[in-house]
Design a protein around this motif. Sequence first.
Motif, PDB file in Angstrom:
ATOM      1  N   UNK A   8     -19.375  40.370   4.140  1.00 17.71           N
ATOM      2  CA  UNK A   8     -19.383  39.220   5.041  1.00 17.71           C
ATOM      3  C   UNK A   8     -19.250  37.910   4.307  1.00 17.71           C
ATOM      4  N   UNK A   9     -19.900  37.820   3.159  1.00 16.20           N
ATOM      5  CA  UNK A   9     -19.791  36.604   2.354  1.00 16.20           C
ATOM      6  C   UNK A   9     -18.355  36.387   1.886  1.00 16.20           C
ATOM      7  N   UNK A  10     -17.682  37.468   1.543  1.00 13.34           N
ATOM      8  CA  UNK A  10     -16.298  37.337   1.077  1.00 13.34           C
ATOM      9  C   UNK A  10     -15.349  36.995   2.216  1.00 13.34           C
ATOM     10  N   UNK A  11     -15.717  37.373   3.446  1.00 17.28           N
ATOM     11  CA  UNK A  11     -14.865  37.109   4.603  1.00 17.28           C
ATOM     12  C   UNK A  11     -15.187  35.789   5.291  1.00 17.28           C
ATOM     13  N   UNK A  12     -16.247  35.109   4.838  1.00 18.50           N
ATOM     14  CA  UNK A  12     -16.714  33.901   5.523  1.00 18.50           C
ATOM     15  C   UNK A  12     -15.624  32.872   5.770  1.00 18.50           C
ATOM     16  N   UNK A  13     -14.717  32.589   4.802  1.00 18.17           N
ATOM     17  CA  UNK A  13     -13.681  31.581   5.078  1.00 18.17           C
ATOM     18  C   UNK A  13     -12.673  32.010   6.141  1.00 18.17           C
ATOM     19  N   UNK A  14     -12.655  33.316   6.493  1.00 17.97           N
ATOM     20  CA  UNK A  14     -11.642  33.829   7.400  1.00 17.97           C
ATOM     21  C   UNK A  14     -12.134  33.965   8.839  1.00 17.97           C
ATOM     22  N   UNK A  15     -13.413  33.671   9.104  1.00 12.76           N
ATOM     23  CA  UNK A  15     -13.953  33.852  10.451  1.00 12.76           C
ATOM     24  C   UNK A  15     -14.994  32.787  10.718  1.00 12.76           C
ATOM     25  N   UNK A  16     -15.206  32.440  11.999  1.00 13.59           N
ATOM     26  CA  UNK A  16     -16.266  31.480  12.334  1.00 13.59           C
ATOM     27  C   UNK A  16     -17.603  31.986  11.819  1.00 13.59           C
ATOM     28  N   UNK A  17     -18.321  31.202  11.032  1.00 11.57           N
ATOM     29  CA  UNK A  17     -19.569  31.682  10.423  1.00 11.57           C
ATOM     30  C   UNK A  17     -20.558  32.269  11.419  1.00 11.57           C
ATOM     31  N   UNK A  18     -20.778  31.593  12.541  1.00 12.00           N
ATOM     32  CA  UNK A  18     -21.749  32.099  13.504  1.00 12.00           C
ATOM     33  C   UNK A  18     -21.317  33.441  14.086  1.00 12.00           C
ATOM     34  N   UNK A  19     -20.068  33.547  14.458  1.00  9.89           N
ATOM     35  CA  UNK A  19     -19.562  34.803  15.006  1.00  9.89           C
ATOM     36  C   UNK A  19     -19.655  35.918  13.975  1.00  9.89           C
ATOM     37  N   UNK A  20     -19.352  35.586  12.735  1.00 12.02           N
ATOM     38  CA  UNK A  20     -19.419  36.564  11.654  1.00 12.02           C
ATOM     39  C   UNK A  20     -20.854  37.022  11.438  1.00 12.02           C
ATOM     40  N   UNK A  21     -21.788  36.080  11.398  1.00 10.09           N
ATOM     41  CA  UNK A  21     -23.193  36.422  11.211  1.00 10.09           C
ATOM     42  C   UNK A  21     -23.688  37.287  12.363  1.00 10.09           C
ATOM     43  N   UNK A  22     -23.309  36.929  13.576  1.00 10.15           N
ATOM     44  CA  UNK A  22     -23.738  37.707  14.744  1.00 10.15           C
ATOM     45  C   UNK A  22     -23.252  39.145  14.648  1.00 10.15           C
ATOM     46  N   UNK A  23     -21.966  39.324  14.340  1.00 13.59           N
ATOM     47  CA  UNK A  23     -21.414  40.675  14.234  1.00 13.59           C
ATOM     48  C   UNK A  23     -22.076  41.439  13.092  1.00 13.59           C
ATOM     49  N   UNK A  24     -22.270  40.767  11.956  1.00 16.70           N
ATOM     50  CA  UNK A  24     -22.914  41.415  10.815  1.00 16.70           C
ATOM     51  C   UNK A  24     -24.308  41.908  11.163  1.00 16.70           C
ATOM     52  N   UNK A  25     -25.102  41.047  11.802  1.00 17.61           N
ATOM     53  CA  UNK A  25     -26.479  41.417  12.116  1.00 17.61           C
ATOM     54  C   UNK A  25     -26.520  42.573  13.122  1.00 17.61           C
ATOM     55  N   UNK A  26     -25.611  42.568  14.079  1.00 18.48           N
ATOM     56  CA  UNK A  26     -25.574  43.664  15.051  1.00 18.48           C
ATOM     57  C   UNK A  26     -25.218  44.979  14.359  1.00 18.48           C
ATOM     58  N   UNK A  27     -24.200  44.942  13.503  1.00 17.82           N
ATOM     59  CA  UNK A  27     -23.777  46.158  12.796  1.00 17.82           C
ATOM     60  C   UNK A  27     -24.873  46.628  11.845  1.00 17.82           C
ATOM     61  N   UNK A  28     -25.455  45.691  11.096  1.00 19.96           N
ATOM     62  CA  UNK A  28     -26.523  46.056  10.161  1.00 19.96           C
ATOM     63  C   UNK A  28     -27.716  46.653  10.897  1.00 19.96           C
ATOM     64  N   UNK A  29     -28.105  46.013  11.999  1.00 16.97           N
ATOM     65  CA  UNK A  29     -29.231  46.533  12.761  1.00 16.97           C
ATOM     66  C   UNK A  29     -28.959  47.915  13.316  1.00 16.97           C
ATOM     67  N   UNK A  30     -27.746  48.127  13.801  1.00 15.83           N
ATOM     68  CA  UNK A  30     -27.377  49.434  14.346  1.00 15.83           C
ATOM     69  C   UNK A  30     -27.449  50.509  13.269  1.00 15.83           C
ATOM     70  N   UNK A  31     -26.963  50.200  12.082  1.00 16.75           N
ATOM     71  CA  UNK A  31     -27.002  51.163  10.977  1.00 16.75           C
ATOM     72  C   UNK A  31     -28.443  51.527  10.632  1.00 16.75           C
ATOM     73  N   UNK A  32     -29.307  50.524  10.550  1.00 16.83           N
ATOM     74  CA  UNK A  32     -30.702  50.794  10.198  1.00 16.83           C
ATOM     75  C   UNK A  32     -31.394  51.627  11.264  1.00 16.83           C
ATOM     76  N   UNK A  33     -31.132  51.321  12.531  1.00 14.52           N
ATOM     77  CA  UNK A  33     -31.752  52.086  13.618  1.00 14.52           C
ATOM     78  C   UNK A  33     -31.266  53.535  13.605  1.00 14.52           C
ATOM     79  N   UNK A  34     -29.971  53.742  13.396  1.00 14.84           N
ATOM     80  CA  UNK A  34     -29.424  55.096  13.406  1.00 14.84           C
ATOM     81  C   UNK A  34     -29.958  55.927  12.238  1.00 14.84           C
ATOM     82  N   UNK A  35     -30.020  55.319  11.060  1.00 17.88           N
ATOM     83  CA  UNK A  35     -30.466  56.062   9.883  1.00 17.88           C
ATOM     84  C   UNK A  35     -31.972  56.310   9.890  1.00 17.88           C
ATOM     85  N   UNK A  36     -32.714  55.426  10.530  1.00 20.36           N
ATOM     86  CA  UNK A  36     -34.180  55.549  10.535  1.00 20.36           C
ATOM     87  C   UNK A  36     -34.713  55.825  11.941  1.00 20.36           C
ATOM     88  N   UNK A  37     -33.915  56.463  12.768  1.00 21.28           N
ATOM     89  CA  UNK A  37     -34.292  56.635  14.172  1.00 21.28           C
ATOM     90  C   UNK A  37     -35.563  57.459  14.337  1.00 21.28           C
TER      91      UNK A  37
END
Length: 210
Positions: free
Chosen positions: A24-53
Amino acid sequence: MAPEPQMTRSLVAASLVLLLEAAGQSLAPMAPPLALILVLRIVQGTIMVLLLRDRFVRGDLGRLSFEALTQATKRGVVWCLGFGAVVGAVALVLAVAGINPLHLIRMHLPQDPSTLALFFVTGCLVAPLAEELFFRGIVYRLLRPMGVIPAVLISTLVFAAAHAMHGVVPVTQLAGGLLFAVAYEKEGHLAVPVIIHGAGNTALFTLSLI
């Protein structure tokens, strides 16, 4: 001795979260920061929930029954009120001393209404959940066998370091990380620090609008 399956899954989840953050840090110049952070946090949270369900269903991270969540929510509100009272007292002392406490916490917020709304959704709802899953749900628990004090201090420093910008010591994140870790240790339910984190961010952002 081979690591326990839960520890292995926690390490895998942490590694994936960090890899996504780096990407995400490497892609920051290519996407709106807020939108990028939102998508990152959703994906990261989903991964953690699935792996630690399993821990979310039966363990102390979640206990997703209505009664457990209701009790955790009540405890989170109590923590928020207590911490708010302390912050209010400190602010009063600073004001009496001639220091405007708002100057110490005011943040630069987006001016566009739609972007501001996205900022609040990301910072008050999605990010607190994803960050508590990672910093308390994974990092703190991995450190917990070392003892309460080392786990609280180290996880707080990791949390603050992740929020440091331009070499400035993130005092707010240091205080917040300490509070979140202590609340999680005391209450044993991840919903408590999630609520405190979300409420704290909401208060900071709202006060920054004044």
